[in-house]
Design a protein around this motif. Structure first.
Motif, PDB file in Angstrom:
ATOM      1  N   ALA A 121       0.830  -1.200   0.000  1.00 44.43           N
ATOM      2  CA  ALA A 121       0.000   0.000   0.000  1.00 44.43           C
ATOM      3  C   ALA A 121       0.865   1.252   0.000  1.00 44.43           C
ATOM      4  O   ALA A 121       2.058   1.202   0.341  1.00 44.43           O
ATOM      5  CB  ALA A 121      -0.919   0.007   1.218  1.00 44.43           C
ATOM      6  N   VAL A 122       0.258   2.366  -0.396  1.00 49.76           N
ATOM      7  CA  VAL A 122       0.902   3.675  -0.278  1.00 49.76           C
ATOM      8  C   VAL A 122      -0.032   4.597   0.486  1.00 49.76           C
ATOM      9  O   VAL A 122      -1.258   4.462   0.413  1.00 49.76           O
ATOM     10  CB  VAL A 122       1.235   4.288  -1.657  1.00 49.76           C
ATOM     11  N   TYR A 123       0.565   5.539   1.209  1.00 49.20           N
ATOM     12  CA  TYR A 123      -0.205   6.498   2.002  1.00 49.20           C
ATOM     13  C   TYR A 123       0.346   7.898   1.773  1.00 49.20           C
ATOM     14  O   TYR A 123       1.554   8.094   1.625  1.00 49.20           O
ATOM     15  CB  TYR A 123      -0.138   6.156   3.490  1.00 49.20           C
ATOM     16  N   THR A 124      -0.562   8.869   1.750  1.00 49.01           N
ATOM     17  CA  THR A 124      -0.162  10.262   1.635  1.00 49.01           C
ATOM     18  C   THR A 124       0.083  10.830   3.030  1.00 49.01           C
ATOM     19  O   THR A 124      -0.361  10.248   4.035  1.00 49.01           O
ATOM     20  CB  THR A 124      -1.256  11.084   0.936  1.00 49.01           C
ATOM     21  N   PRO A 125       0.770  11.972   3.135  1.00 46.15           N
ATOM     22  CA  PRO A 125       1.021  12.555   4.459  1.00 46.15           C
ATOM     23  C   PRO A 125      -0.251  12.860   5.249  1.00 46.15           C
ATOM     24  O   PRO A 125      -0.235  12.852   6.481  1.00 46.15           O
ATOM     25  CB  PRO A 125       1.789  13.845   4.127  1.00 46.15           C
ATOM     26  N   ASP A 126      -1.371  13.104   4.535  1.00 44.05           N
ATOM     27  CA  ASP A 126      -2.611  13.406   5.264  1.00 44.05           C
ATOM     28  C   ASP A 126      -3.427  12.155   5.585  1.00 44.05           C
ATOM     29  O   ASP A 126      -4.565  12.252   6.047  1.00 44.05           O
ATOM     30  CB  ASP A 126      -3.464  14.410   4.482  1.00 44.05           C
ATOM     31  N   GLY A 127      -2.843  10.974   5.352  1.00 39.54           N
ATOM     32  CA  GLY A 127      -3.480   9.737   5.788  1.00 39.54           C
ATOM     33  C   GLY A 127      -4.286   9.000   4.752  1.00 39.54           C
ATOM     34  O   GLY A 127      -4.800   7.912   5.018  1.00 39.54           O
ATOM     35  N   ARG A 128      -4.443   9.550   3.555  1.00 42.59           N
ATOM     36  CA  ARG A 128      -5.152   8.817   2.501  1.00 42.59           C
ATOM     37  C   ARG A 128      -4.286   7.676   1.999  1.00 42.59           C
ATOM     38  O   ARG A 128      -3.066   7.795   1.931  1.00 42.59           O
ATOM     39  CB  ARG A 128      -5.515   9.766   1.353  1.00 42.59           C
ATOM     40  N   GLY A 129      -4.937   6.560   1.659  1.00 41.63           N
ATOM     41  CA  GLY A 129      -4.162   5.395   1.256  1.00 41.63           C
ATOM     42  C   GLY A 129      -4.745   4.670   0.062  1.00 41.63           C
ATOM     43  O   GLY A 129      -5.903   4.866  -0.303  1.00 41.63           O
ATOM     44  N   CYS A 130      -3.913   3.853  -0.532  1.00 40.46           N
ATOM     45  CA  CYS A 130      -4.331   3.002  -1.644  1.00 40.46           C
ATOM     46  C   CYS A 130      -3.642   1.655  -1.484  1.00 40.46           C
ATOM     47  O   CYS A 130      -2.413   1.590  -1.391  1.00 40.46           O
ATOM     48  CB  CYS A 130      -3.944   3.638  -2.980  1.00 40.46           C
ATOM     49  N   THR A 131      -4.437   0.577  -1.412  1.00 44.24           N
ATOM     50  CA  THR A 131      -3.885  -0.766  -1.288  1.00 44.24           C
ATOM     51  C   THR A 131      -3.814  -1.418  -2.660  1.00 44.24           C
ATOM     52  O   THR A 131      -4.805  -1.461  -3.384  1.00 44.24           O
ATOM     53  CB  THR A 131      -4.750  -1.622  -0.342  1.00 44.24           C
ATOM     54  N   PHE A 132      -2.637  -1.920  -3.012  1.00 42.98           N
ATOM     55  CA  PHE A 132      -2.453  -2.585  -4.293  1.00 42.98           C
ATOM     56  C   PHE A 132      -2.827  -4.062  -4.237  1.00 42.98           C
ATOM     57  O   PHE A 132      -3.410  -4.608  -5.164  1.00 42.98           O
ATOM     58  CB  PHE A 132      -0.995  -2.464  -4.750  1.00 42.98           C
ATOM     59  N   SER A 133      -2.454  -4.704  -3.127  1.00 44.55           N
ATOM     60  CA  SER A 133      -2.661  -6.150  -3.071  1.00 44.55           C
ATOM     61  C   SER A 133      -2.502  -6.638  -1.644  1.00 44.55           C
ATOM     62  O   SER A 133      -1.755  -6.057  -0.849  1.00 44.55           O
ATOM     63  CB  SER A 133      -1.631  -6.856  -3.971  1.00 44.55           C
ATOM     64  N   GLY A 134      -3.193  -7.723  -1.324  1.00 45.95           N
ATOM     65  CA  GLY A 134      -2.918  -8.480  -0.116  1.00 45.95           C
ATOM     66  C   GLY A 134      -2.122  -9.709  -0.494  1.00 45.95           C
ATOM     67  O   GLY A 134      -2.289 -10.258  -1.591  1.00 45.95           O
ATOM     68  N   VAL A 135      -1.232 -10.143   0.378  1.00 42.92           N
ATOM     69  CA  VAL A 135      -0.412 -11.327   0.111  1.00 42.92           C
ATOM     70  C   VAL A 135      -0.565 -12.288   1.290  1.00 42.92           C
ATOM     71  O   VAL A 135      -0.072 -12.014   2.383  1.00 42.92           O
ATOM     72  CB  VAL A 135       1.071 -10.965  -0.088  1.00 42.92           C
ATOM     73  N   PRO A 136      -1.251 -13.414   1.085  1.00 39.75           N
ATOM     74  CA  PRO A 136      -1.442 -14.390   2.168  1.00 39.75           C
ATOM     75  C   PRO A 136      -0.262 -15.360   2.251  1.00 39.75           C
ATOM     76  O   PRO A 136       0.699 -15.263   1.472  1.00 39.75           O
ATOM     77  CB  PRO A 136      -2.717 -15.110   1.738  1.00 39.75           C
ATOM     78  N   ALA A 137      -0.343 -16.293   3.179  1.00 35.89           N
ATOM     79  CA  ALA A 137       0.706 -17.301   3.344  1.00 35.89           C
ATOM     80  C   ALA A 137       0.930 -18.055   2.033  1.00 35.89           C
ATOM     81  O   ALA A 137      -0.013 -18.430   1.339  1.00 35.89           O
ATOM     82  CB  ALA A 137       0.317 -18.275   4.447  1.00 35.89           C
ATOM     83  N   GLY A 138       2.201 -18.251   1.699  1.00 28.64           N
ATOM     84  CA  GLY A 138       2.548 -18.926   0.456  1.00 28.64           C
ATOM     85  C   GLY A 138       2.861 -17.994  -0.686  1.00 28.64           C
ATOM     86  O   GLY A 138       3.336 -18.429  -1.738  1.00 28.64           O
ATOM     87  N   GLY A 139       2.607 -16.684  -0.504  1.00 27.63           N
ATOM     88  CA  GLY A 139       2.842 -15.708  -1.566  1.00 27.63           C
ATOM     89  C   GLY A 139       4.163 -14.969  -1.398  1.00 27.63           C
ATOM     90  O   GLY A 139       4.724 -14.903  -0.303  1.00 27.63           O
ATOM     91  N   TRP A 140       4.635 -14.421  -2.509  1.00 27.09           N
ATOM     92  CA  TRP A 140       5.855 -13.615  -2.531  1.00 27.09           C
ATOM     93  C   TRP A 140       5.538 -12.257  -3.140  1.00 27.09           C
ATOM     94  O   TRP A 140       4.586 -12.121  -3.900  1.00 27.09           O
ATOM     95  CB  TRP A 140       6.942 -14.308  -3.363  1.00 27.09           C
ATOM     96  N   CYS A 141       6.367 -11.259  -2.831  1.00 24.51           N
ATOM     97  CA  CYS A 141       6.168  -9.937  -3.406  1.00 24.51           C
ATOM     98  C   CYS A 141       7.483  -9.168  -3.418  1.00 24.51           C
ATOM     99  O   CYS A 141       8.433  -9.527  -2.716  1.00 24.51           O
ATOM    100  CB  CYS A 141       5.105  -9.156  -2.633  1.00 24.51           C
ATOM    101  N   GLY A 142       7.520  -8.115  -4.220  1.00 21.78           N
ATOM    102  CA  GLY A 142       8.663  -7.219  -4.213  1.00 21.78           C
ATOM    103  C   GLY A 142       9.772  -7.563  -5.180  1.00 21.78           C
ATOM    104  O   GLY A 142      10.816  -6.898  -5.183  1.00 21.78           O
ATOM    105  N   GLU A 143       9.537  -8.574  -6.043  1.00 16.87           N
ATOM    106  CA  GLU A 143      10.624  -8.966  -6.951  1.00 16.87           C
ATOM    107  C   GLU A 143      10.978  -7.878  -7.961  1.00 16.87           C
ATOM    108  O   GLU A 143      12.138  -7.721  -8.340  1.00 16.87           O
ATOM    109  CB  GLU A 143      10.270 -10.267  -7.678  1.00 16.87           C
ATOM    110  N   GLY A 144       9.975  -7.091  -8.386  1.00 11.80           N
ATOM    111  CA  GLY A 144      10.247  -6.049  -9.370  1.00 11.80           C
ATOM    112  C   GLY A 144      11.226  -5.010  -8.853  1.00 11.80           C
ATOM    113  O   GLY A 144      12.180  -4.618  -9.540  1.00 11.80           O
ATOM    114  N   SER A 145      11.015  -4.547  -7.625  1.00 12.47           N
ATOM    115  CA  SER A 145      11.900  -3.547  -7.035  1.00 12.47           C
ATOM    116  C   SER A 145      13.304  -4.100  -6.815  1.00 12.47           C
ATOM    117  O   SER A 145      14.305  -3.391  -6.992  1.00 12.47           O
ATOM    118  CB  SER A 145      11.329  -3.049  -5.701  1.00 12.47           C
TER     119      SER A 145
END
Length: 204
Positions: free
Chosen positions: A38-62
């Motif tokens: 997720a990303v959040y702005t300084p005033d607290g607004r947010g946007c969730t891209f994805s949830g990752v449950p057990a068995g999942g991986w993330c962050g390979e692109g970065s």
């Protein structure tokens, strides 16, 4: 070599596994629990891209691009996370054809998931967004360990969708009334995954 350098850490609910703007030093896998990107702005607004449950991986692109993390990785509930150092990741990517093929498939599947998430956020009704958020956790290539019963609370679905618990409750009751899920305390049994996956898409 990879197994010896793998780091396993426990994170409490609400804790940051990785922060936006930090160097991407690890490929992140979920051994137990649930995290979100997720990303959040300084005033607290947010946007969730994805949830990752057990068995999942993330962050390979970065990690591949050796760039600063573009989103926060946050534990939605108490979670145990596996961290593969970037040096190990790049060695495996260069030397292991099965590993590099797996990463390419992950990137392709995740791109499709992110495109669908943006589409759903902008075009679907609230009930359909809840349905799609649940259905995405059953992505066989990204989350192979997801079973038919999700140990997922309404508050946690709210964290994944950016909706209030009360609004999530209304959406879940509609999905249950239409025979797609059974609701129990802190859990959801998906009884018709195909209908859930297609729910609301006729709106597009």
């Amino acid at each position: 070599m990879a197994a010896r350098q793998l780091v396993v850490q426990d994170f409490g609910a609400g804790a940051f596994v990785a922060r936006r703007g930090e160097p991407s030093r690890y490929w992140i896998g979920v051994e137990r629990g649930l995290i979100k990107l997720a990303v959040y702005t300084p005033d607290g607004r947010g946007c969730t891209f994805s949830g990752v449950p057990a068995g999942g991986w993330c962050g390979e692109g970065s990690v591949i691009k050796r760039e600063a993390r573009r989103y926060d990785v946050i534990a939605i509930r108490d979670s145990r996370v596996a961290l593969i150092p970037d040096t190990v990741f790049h060695t495996l990517l260069a030397e292991s054809l099965p590993f590099s093929s797996f990463v390419v498939r992950q990137l392709n599947e995740r791109m499709g998931q992110f495109i669908a998430t943006v589409q759903n956020e902008r075009l679907l009704s609230v009930d359909a967004r809840v349905a799609q958020a649940i259905a995405q956790l059953f992505h066989a290539a990204l989350y192979p360990r997801t079973g038919e019963v999700l140990e997922l609370s309404q508050e946690e679905i709210g964290l994944l969708t950016g909706l209030s618990r009360q609004r999530v409750n209304q959406a879940l009751r509609r999905l249950a009334a239409e025979g797609m899920v059974d609701l129990s305390y802190q859990s959801i049994r998906v009884t018709n995954l195909e209908r859930l996956r297609h729910f609301g898409l006729s709106e597009l």
